[in-house]
Design a protein around this motif. Structure first.
Motif, short mmCIF file in Angstrom:
data_model
loop_
_atom_site.label_atom_id
_atom_site.label_comp_id
_atom_site.label_asym_id
_atom_site.label_seq_id
_atom_site.Cartn_x
_atom_site.Cartn_y
_atom_site.Cartn_z
N GLY A 66 0.81 -1.21 0.00
CA GLY A 66 0.00 0.00 0.00
C GLY A 66 0.84 1.26 0.00
N ALA A 67 1.95 1.25 0.74
CA ALA A 67 2.84 2.42 0.76
C ALA A 67 3.46 2.65 -0.61
N ILE A 68 3.84 1.58 -1.29
CA ILE A 68 4.41 1.72 -2.63
C ILE A 68 3.37 2.29 -3.59
N LYS A 69 2.15 1.79 -3.51
CA LYS A 69 1.07 2.30 -4.37
C LYS A 69 0.76 3.76 -4.05
N TYR A 70 0.82 4.10 -2.77
CA TYR A 70 0.58 5.49 -2.37
C TYR A 70 1.65 6.40 -2.96
N LEU A 71 2.90 5.98 -2.90
CA LEU A 71 3.97 6.77 -3.50
C LEU A 71 3.77 6.93 -5.00
N ASN A 72 3.28 5.89 -5.64
CA ASN A 72 3.03 5.96 -7.07
C ASN A 72 1.95 7.00 -7.37
N ALA A 73 0.95 7.09 -6.51
CA ALA A 73 -0.12 8.08 -6.72
C ALA A 73 0.38 9.50 -6.50
N ASN A 116 -4.80 15.55 11.09
CA ASN A 116 -5.84 16.25 10.32
C ASN A 116 -5.64 16.02 8.82
N GLY A 117 -4.39 16.10 8.39
CA GLY A 117 -4.10 15.87 6.97
C GLY A 117 -4.44 14.46 6.54
N ILE A 118 -4.12 13.48 7.37
CA ILE A 118 -4.42 12.09 7.05
C ILE A 118 -5.93 11.88 7.00
N GLU A 119 -6.66 12.47 7.93
CA GLU A 119 -8.13 12.36 7.90
C GLU A 119 -8.70 12.96 6.62
N GLN A 120 -8.12 14.07 6.17
CA GLN A 120 -8.56 14.68 4.92
C GLN A 120 -8.26 13.76 3.73
N LEU A 121 -7.09 13.15 3.73
CA LEU A 121 -6.74 12.23 2.65
C LEU A 121 -7.68 11.03 2.62
N ILE A 122 -8.04 10.53 3.80
CA ILE A 122 -8.98 9.40 3.87
C ILE A 122 -10.34 9.82 3.31
N GLU A 123 -10.77 11.01 3.65
CA GLU A 123 -12.05 11.50 3.13
C GLU A 123 -12.00 11.59 1.61
N TRP A 124 -10.94 12.13 1.06
CA TRP A 124 -10.80 12.23 -0.39
C TRP A 124 -10.79 10.84 -1.03
N ALA A 125 -10.08 9.91 -0.42
CA ALA A 125 -9.96 8.56 -0.98
C ALA A 125 -11.29 7.82 -0.97
N ASN A 126 -12.18 8.18 -0.07
CA ASN A 126 -13.48 7.52 0.02
C ASN A 126 -14.49 8.06 -0.98
N HIS A 127 -14.13 9.08 -1.72
CA HIS A 127 -15.03 9.65 -2.72
C HIS A 127 -14.53 9.28 -4.10
N PRO A 128 -15.39 8.69 -4.91
CA PRO A 128 -14.99 8.37 -6.30
C PRO A 128 -14.58 9.63 -7.04
N GLU A 129 -13.63 9.47 -7.97
CA GLU A 129 -13.11 10.60 -8.73
C GLU A 129 -14.15 11.28 -9.59
N ASP A 130 -15.22 10.59 -9.96
CA ASP A 130 -16.21 11.18 -10.86
C ASP A 130 -17.25 12.02 -10.12
N GLU A 131 -17.10 12.16 -8.80
CA GLU A 131 -18.07 13.00 -8.07
C GLU A 131 -17.70 14.45 -8.16
#
Length: 131
Positions: A66-73, A116-131
């Motif tokens: 997951g960390a490797i995939k996160y770095l890729n993103a 706070n930043g991690i919580e924001q990232l989690i919120e973004w990740a839980n929303h599909p890109e097409d929203e």
């Protein structure tokens, strides 16, 4: 450790870091394929070297992949052959997932902001890109 999944994650990262968004020239492809292979193998090696940070966790392998995939993103290509960036970034992500020690009170303001930043990232990740 699932070597195939580790290799695939590292290959995907190397591929993402090799080229800017423009297409590479066809005549350079053989040279670039060799470089892609070298980058992948170096990322695999560095990943194995740093796996100790999470290997004692039940989901340690998933954390590493997951960390490797996160770095890729996050990565902005080209970062060809920038192994220091990879190792430092991977180490920080693994440390956050499985802290090896804690800061004193002076580190608390940063940790609260990071949470706070991690919580924001989690919120973004839980929303599909097409929203």
């Amino acid at each position: 450790m699932d070597e195939k999944r580790l290799f695939e994650a590292c290959f995907s990262l190397a591929e993402g870091l090799m080229w800017e968004k423009t297409t590479s020239q066809l005549e350079k492809l053989p040279e670039q394929m060799y470089e892609l292979s070298v980058m992948t193998e170096n990322f695999v090696s560095l990943s194995k070297k740093n796996f100790y940070q999470v290997e004692n966790l039940a989901d340690g392998q998933e954390i590493l992949i997951g960390a490797i995939k996160y770095l890729n993103a996050l990565a902005i290509p080209p970062l060809r052959g920038n192994y220091e960036w990879y190792e430092y970034s991977l180490t920080i992500l693994l440390e956050l997932a499985n802290p090896g020690g804690g800061p004193n009170q002076s580190g608390l303001p940063y940790l609260l902001r990071a949470r706070n930043g991690i919580e924001q990232l989690i919120e973004w990740a839980n929303h599909p890109e097409d929203e």
